[in-house]
Write a protein that holds these residues in place. Sequence first.
Motif, PDB file in Angstrom:
ATOM      1  N   THR A 150      14.728 -18.003 -22.098  1.00 44.56           N
ATOM      2  CA  THR A 150      13.808 -19.049 -21.643  1.00 44.56           C
ATOM      3  C   THR A 150      12.424 -18.802 -22.247  1.00 44.56           C
ATOM      4  O   THR A 150      11.926 -17.677 -22.225  1.00 44.56           O
ATOM      5  N   PRO A 177       9.224 -25.285 -19.529  1.00 45.90           N
ATOM      6  CA  PRO A 177      10.216 -24.295 -19.943  1.00 45.90           C
ATOM      7  C   PRO A 177      11.276 -24.916 -20.850  1.00 45.90           C
ATOM      8  O   PRO A 177      11.543 -26.126 -20.766  1.00 45.90           O
ATOM      9  N   GLU A 231      15.102 -23.751 -23.154  1.00 42.36           N
ATOM     10  CA  GLU A 231      16.126 -22.734 -23.405  1.00 42.36           C
ATOM     11  C   GLU A 231      16.461 -22.696 -24.895  1.00 42.36           C
ATOM     12  O   GLU A 231      16.702 -23.735 -25.523  1.00 42.36           O
TER      13      GLU A 231
END
Length: 372
Positions: A348, A359, A361
């Motif tokens: 992350t 955020p 990924e």
Amino acid sequence: MTELAISRRLRATPFTSRVEAAGVTAYTVYNHMLLPASFGDLEAECAHLKEHVQVWDVAAERQIEILGPDAWKLVQLMTPRDLGKAHIGQCFYIPLVDERGGMLNDPVMIKHAPDRYWVSIADSDVLYWAKGLAYGHRFQVEIFEPDVSPLAVQGPKSDELMSRVFGDAVRDIRFFRGEWLPFEGHDFYIARSGYSRQGGFEIYVDDSALGEPVWDALFAAGEDLNVKAGGPNLIERIEGGLLSYGNDMTRENTPYECGLGRFCDPWTSIGCVGRDSLIRAEADSPQRLVRGLRISGDRVPSCRVPWTIIGDGGEKIGTVTSAVWSPEFDTNVAIGMLDRGFWEPGRTVWVEAPDFTRPAEVTTLPFEKPTA
Ligand code: THG
């Protein structure tokens, strides 16, 4: 809406009249030429591309023809990919690099004969680089931009549509191979290739006067296939991990950083520009690497300047260079580069754009399909 003033410098294509009639709503400029970017609804176009068939005016993928006894020497000088393995009629994806190993372009090369190549370029002025190298090396070559305009046919129904216009021979063309097939008595080079992951062909229309007739023939033959005009689709190309030169990679990046190491053999190359830099870059292994990112939250605005990626300590660890909402993946999908130590899938990170910090990924490219 601000408009683009179209003049001789900002070139139209042999298909522009048809693209306009089909209702193009946005152009981008690519190799000083119009490249259709949208017909009004990028998401609907993406879904249509995955289900039906589209015809794309990609004339802006200009050809640089390299002709003459030293043609192969010049092309091999420009790329670290080993051209010894290229067959006549074959397409080769070739990174072009400068003396520092920095990416100058990522074209598709077509070998028509041992002394005749087309280099189907992304958006940078390869012709001047090629002419400079040829002049400096006193190579016996002619370098010019021929009257060739690629027209892409992309999507799962491409084989059906193309076979109706060019015959069943198209079905036997393998990926990145091509054949010369007749249209109204004129042979076009047709390859199984294109800037999407949905399959399809590119017709290299080598006479502008035939642009409208071949476009019209495809639409006449494909009515029941729901054929539509389209263009390289931002959503589909990010999902598919297709890089865009000038956006996702520049002269600042080596091909290794771009994930294009599998197209580089600088050791075996008879010697290309940047060979030693590339061998060093490969030995050091890259300082950064191209990756996918799933950016959380609702739809992001378009990425017009690189967005900063920051780590847990607030330090800069990379950049995002392309991003868009993906209906199929139900998230924002993005392409960017992450510094060494921060690029493992599943990590992350934080994406800092002018209007938000969110955020995200890290993922491999292409994005993996969501499992239902
Ligand atoms: N077709 C043609 N010319 C082009 C493009 C194209 N010129 C500009 C631009 N697109 C060049 N960039 C790419 C990027 C990726 C691919 C093709 C052109 C591509 N890559 C596959 C891959 O990465 O899996 C296959 C590479 C291979 O196996 O050799 O298709 O689209 N005419």
